[in-house]
Design an enzyme around this catalytic site. Structure first.
Site, PDB file in Angstrom:
ATOM      1  N   ALA A 115      13.838  56.546  77.002  1.00  0.00           N
ATOM      2  CA  ALA A 115      15.217  56.103  77.173  1.00  0.00           C
ATOM      3  C   ALA A 115      15.975  56.265  75.858  1.00  0.00           C
ATOM      4  O   ALA A 115      16.518  57.329  75.570  1.00  0.00           O
ATOM      5  CB  ALA A 115      15.245  54.661  77.678  1.00  0.00           C
ATOM      6  N   CYS A 116      16.006  55.237  75.061  1.00  0.00           N
ATOM      7  CA  CYS A 116      16.833  55.236  73.846  1.00  0.00           C
ATOM      8  C   CYS A 116      16.359  56.235  72.805  1.00  0.00           C
ATOM      9  O   CYS A 116      17.173  56.818  72.085  1.00  0.00           O
ATOM     10  CB  CYS A 116      16.917  53.823  73.278  1.00  0.00           C
ATOM     11  SG  CYS A 116      17.684  52.688  74.464  1.00  0.00           S
ATOM     12  N   ILE A 117      15.067  56.473  72.705  1.00  0.00           N
ATOM     13  CA  ILE A 117      14.575  57.483  71.757  1.00  0.00           C
ATOM     14  C   ILE A 117      15.063  58.863  72.190  1.00  0.00           C
ATOM     15  O   ILE A 117      15.686  59.596  71.414  1.00  0.00           O
ATOM     16  CB  ILE A 117      13.032  57.442  71.639  1.00  0.00           C
ATOM     17  CG1 ILE A 117      12.571  56.122  71.008  1.00  0.00           C
ATOM     18  CG2 ILE A 117      12.516  58.650  70.855  1.00  0.00           C
ATOM     19  CD1 ILE A 117      13.011  55.899  69.578  1.00  0.00           C
ATOM     20  N   THR A 120      18.859  59.290  71.841  1.00  0.00           N
ATOM     21  CA  THR A 120      19.286  59.385  70.445  1.00  0.00           C
ATOM     22  C   THR A 120      18.873  60.719  69.830  1.00  0.00           C
ATOM     23  O   THR A 120      19.638  61.307  69.049  1.00  0.00           O
ATOM     24  CB  THR A 120      18.742  58.202  69.636  1.00  0.00           C
ATOM     25  OG1 THR A 120      19.241  56.987  70.219  1.00  0.00           O
ATOM     26  CG2 THR A 120      19.167  58.283  68.176  1.00  0.00           C
TER      27      THR A 120
END
Length: 186
Positions: A115-117, A120
């Site tokens: 998700a966030c990794i 980003t």
């Protein structure tokens, strides 16, 4: 090299290593240990360390669940970027924080891999950054009950595909903690 030619510095990005996000995460303790070691190295080498913290309805800002894990303590001078989307750049001041420090290269750690990794990583690459993912310093929780693959497979897949991701004028890499070099490699 980065397309941000006037920004030669590297920063260590620590994404969402918060209580709720890390609860039950794959290899939690070893991942946090690897991140803590990188934070120590970055500080010793005068490399900026930037912490990112996610908040939403299920994890409100300043709640116990929102707090960073106790093994990682942010120094007062180190920025804390607040976010509400997967991509740490989206609707945050991360770009300003990095620009003020002359950063054009990121070393990425944290959670969640799927998700966030991933968001980003792509957000940074699209904005012109060189991006290194630390293979053994990111993790995710088990979401197989919602049809996802096992956490170890998510981490392995993220490492695999990021190693083959690229863009003109930018570099990407996947390295284990022991091989992280904060100085750009020629």
């Amino acid at each position: 090299m980065t397309t941000l030619t006037d920004r030669p510095a590297t920063a260590l990005l620590v994404i969402d290593v918060q209580q709720d996000v890390m609860e039950g995460a794959q290899d939690r303790d070893s991942v946090i240990g690897n991140i803590a070691g990188l934070v120590d190295r970055a500080r010793a080498e005068d490399v900026p360390v930037v912490f990112v913290a996610h908040a939403d309805e299920g994890m409100p800002r300043d709640s116990d669940a929102w707090q960073y894990v106790p093994e990682l303590q942010r120094a007062d001078a180190e920025p804390l970027v607040h976010k509400g989307y997967g991509d740490s750049f989206e609707d945050t001041d991360l770009e300003d924080v990095l620009a003020a420090r002359g950063v054009g290269r990121l070393v990425v750690t944290g959670a969640a891999s799927d998700a966030c990794i991933r968001s980003t990583l792509h957000g940074a690459l699209a904005r012109g950054y060189d991006v290194t993912l630390v293979a053994d310093a990111h993790t995710t929780q088990d979401t197989t009950e919602w049809g996802n693959i096992a956490p170890a497979d998510i981490i392995r897949f993220t490492n695999l595909y990021w190693g083959f991701t690229g863009a003109p004028g930018r570099t990407t890499a996947v390295v284990p903690t022991a091989e992280v070099a904060f100085a750009p490699q020629s």
